[in-house]
Motif scaffolding. Structure first.
Motif, mmCIF file in Angstrom:
data_model
loop_
_atom_site.group_PDB
_atom_site.id
_atom_site.type_symbol
_atom_site.label_atom_id
_atom_site.label_comp_id
_atom_site.label_asym_id
_atom_site.label_seq_id
_atom_site.Cartn_x
_atom_site.Cartn_y
_atom_site.Cartn_z
ATOM 1 N N PRO A 181 0.809 -1.227 0.000
ATOM 2 C CA PRO A 181 0.000 0.000 0.000
ATOM 3 C C PRO A 181 0.842 1.277 0.000
ATOM 4 N N LEU A 182 2.005 1.248 0.684
ATOM 5 C CA LEU A 182 2.864 2.427 0.710
ATOM 6 C C LEU A 182 3.438 2.699 -0.676
ATOM 7 N N TRP A 183 3.894 1.640 -1.337
ATOM 8 C CA TRP A 183 4.403 1.793 -2.708
ATOM 9 C C TRP A 183 3.315 2.332 -3.624
ATOM 10 N N LEU A 184 2.101 1.778 -3.506
ATOM 11 C CA LEU A 184 0.994 2.208 -4.355
ATOM 12 C C LEU A 184 0.662 3.670 -4.104
ATOM 13 N N LEU A 185 0.684 4.085 -2.839
ATOM 14 C CA LEU A 185 0.380 5.476 -2.499
ATOM 15 C C LEU A 185 1.400 6.421 -3.127
ATOM 16 N N VAL A 186 2.675 6.088 -3.016
ATOM 17 C CA VAL A 186 3.724 6.938 -3.593
ATOM 18 C C VAL A 186 3.556 7.039 -5.106
ATOM 19 N N CYS A 187 3.287 5.905 -5.761
ATOM 20 C CA CYS A 187 3.106 5.915 -7.218
ATOM 21 C C CYS A 187 1.861 6.703 -7.619
ATOM 22 N N LEU A 188 0.803 6.607 -6.832
ATOM 23 C CA LEU A 188 -0.406 7.380 -7.122
ATOM 24 C C LEU A 188 -0.135 8.875 -7.028
ATOM 25 N N VAL A 189 0.640 9.272 -6.018
ATOM 26 C CA VAL A 189 0.992 10.692 -5.871
ATOM 27 C C VAL A 189 1.831 11.150 -7.063
ATOM 28 N N GLU A 190 2.793 10.331 -7.472
ATOM 29 C CA GLU A 190 3.617 10.673 -8.631
ATOM 30 C C GLU A 190 2.766 10.788 -9.893
ATOM 31 N N GLY A 191 1.834 9.842 -10.062
ATOM 32 C CA GLY A 191 0.954 9.882 -11.222
ATOM 33 C C GLY A 191 0.073 11.111 -11.221
ATOM 34 N N LEU A 192 -0.429 11.494 -10.039
ATOM 35 C CA LEU A 192 -1.283 12.682 -9.934
ATOM 36 C C LEU A 192 -0.497 13.949 -10.249
ATOM 37 N N ILE A 193 0.709 14.039 -9.703
ATOM 38 C CA ILE A 193 1.555 15.203 -9.990
ATOM 39 C C ILE A 193 1.860 15.273 -11.490
ATOM 40 N N GLY A 194 2.144 14.108 -12.079
ATOM 41 C CA GLY A 194 2.413 14.071 -13.516
ATOM 42 C C GLY A 194 1.220 14.530 -14.336
ATOM 43 N N TRP A 195 0.024 14.075 -13.951
ATOM 44 C CA TRP A 195 -1.175 14.487 -14.669
ATOM 45 C C TRP A 195 -1.411 15.991 -14.520
ATOM 46 N N LEU A 196 -1.215 16.533 -13.302
ATOM 47 C CA LEU A 196 -1.406 17.972 -13.087
ATOM 48 C C LEU A 196 -0.401 18.779 -13.903
ATOM 49 N N GLY A 197 0.855 18.274 -13.975
ATOM 50 C CA GLY A 197 1.859 18.967 -14.766
ATOM 51 C C GLY A 197 1.474 19.023 -16.234
ATOM 52 N N TRP A 198 0.974 17.901 -16.763
ATOM 53 C CA TRP A 198 0.535 17.872 -18.157
ATOM 54 C C TRP A 198 -0.663 18.790 -18.370
ATOM 55 N N TRP A 199 -1.585 18.802 -17.414
ATOM 56 C CA TRP A 199 -2.806 19.603 -17.536
ATOM 57 C C TRP A 199 -2.481 21.087 -17.573
ATOM 58 N N PHE A 200 -1.571 21.534 -16.679
ATOM 59 C CA PHE A 200 -1.198 22.951 -16.660
ATOM 60 C C PHE A 200 -0.439 23.326 -17.929
ATOM 61 N N PHE A 201 0.417 22.411 -18.405
ATOM 62 C CA PHE A 201 1.150 22.667 -19.650
ATOM 63 C C PHE A 201 0.175 22.780 -20.814
ATOM 64 N N ARG A 202 -0.831 21.928 -20.823
ATOM 65 C CA ARG A 202 -1.818 21.915 -21.912
ATOM 66 C C ARG A 202 -2.662 23.183 -21.896
ATOM 67 N N ARG A 203 -2.947 23.700 -20.692
ATOM 68 C CA ARG A 203 -3.753 24.926 -20.589
ATOM 69 C C ARG A 203 -3.063 26.101 -21.247
ATOM 70 N N GLY A 204 -1.732 26.101 -21.215
ATOM 71 C CA GLY A 204 -0.997 27.217 -21.793
ATOM 72 C C GLY A 204 -0.869 27.169 -23.292
ATOM 73 N N LYS A 205 -1.334 26.065 -23.927
ATOM 74 C CA LYS A 205 -1.237 25.940 -25.364
ATOM 75 C C LYS A 205 -2.430 26.599 -26.056
ATOM 76 N N PRO A 206 -2.216 27.141 -27.250
ATOM 77 C CA PRO A 206 -3.358 27.668 -28.022
ATOM 78 C C PRO A 206 -4.373 26.567 -28.307
ATOM 79 N N ASN A 207 -5.621 26.950 -28.526
ATOM 80 C CA ASN A 207 -6.682 25.973 -28.733
ATOM 81 C C ASN A 207 -6.403 25.034 -29.906
ATOM 82 N N ASP A 208 -5.760 25.527 -30.960
ATOM 83 C CA ASP A 208 -5.535 24.675 -32.119
ATOM 84 C C ASP A 208 -4.420 23.673 -31.892
#
Length: 216
Positions: free
Chosen positions: A186-213
């Protein structure tokens, strides 16, 4: 095949596939590193041999004592998991995982692992789903001696950022290697989930800064 290509254009499904690869790949790296290093799955001191039949701990101890085969199984999980986590070579990883995942499912089913066959069965289905997702890459192998043109677009598979997702996969790989069989899953899974969430948030913020096209 056209329907699969249409599905690959959906951002939500692309994200789902990316994270399924992380989940399966990370799980098998986590469980495979101990075997690859020649470690026991269950401590020998806890074994109890019944008058008839075989308990799970004795079963795993028997596999462990095969030596080379035990380590080979671990390296198979480790390498296949790494290929899935890279995303770039995930198709090869999914192909390599199919016999491994089916084998593990049949073991859990045969040895009466209680609820575990449900989990391993779902992993087999997820494995088949990943192969279906990459069917356009695999179709030439299923249609030998035919003229086939294969067109692979990273944008439709990894949302236009293959290096980013490969980097996140490397982080999860190193995390799974570091934890191995030595700590609470469970500890390993929790750490990986946090890493995955941070990764998704990083991609989401990067995507927001891109033009719509430029968005997917």
């Amino acid at each position: 095949m056209t329907q699969i290509n249409l599905l690959r254009q959906k951002t939500s499904l692309c994200l789902l596939v990316i994270y399924v690869r992380y989940l399966i790949g990370g799980a098998y790296v986590f469980s495979g590193i101990g075997k690859a290093m020649g470690e026991r799955f269950i401590q020998a001191g806890s074994m109890q041999i019944p008058p008839m039949g075989m308990t799970l701990d004795v079963f795993f101890e028997t596999l462990y004592r095969t030596g080379l085969w035990w380590q080979f199984l671990g390296w198979g999980q480790l390498v296949s998991g790494f290929l899935l986590l890279t995303q770039r070579w995930s198709t090869l990883g999914a192909v390599a995982f199919l016999p491994i995942s089916i084998n593990i499912f049949l073991i859990t089913l045969s040895m009466d692992f209680h609820g575990t066959p449900l989990i391993t069965g779902l992993m087999v289905l997820a494995n088949l789903g990943l192969l279906g997702w990459d069917s356009s890459k695999l179709s030439p192998l299923l249609q030998p001696n035919q003229d086939t043109t294969v067109s692979i677009h990273w944008r439709g598979d990894q949302l236009g950022h293959p290096r980013y997702w490969a980097g996140l996969g490397l982080v999860i790989f190193l995390t799974s290697i570091s934890f191995g069989n030595r700590v609470n899953p469970p500890l390993w899974l929790l750490v990986c989930l946090v890493e995955g969430l941070i990764g998704w948030l990083g991609w989401w913020f990067f995507r927001r800064g891109k033009p719509n096209d430029e968005r997917l």
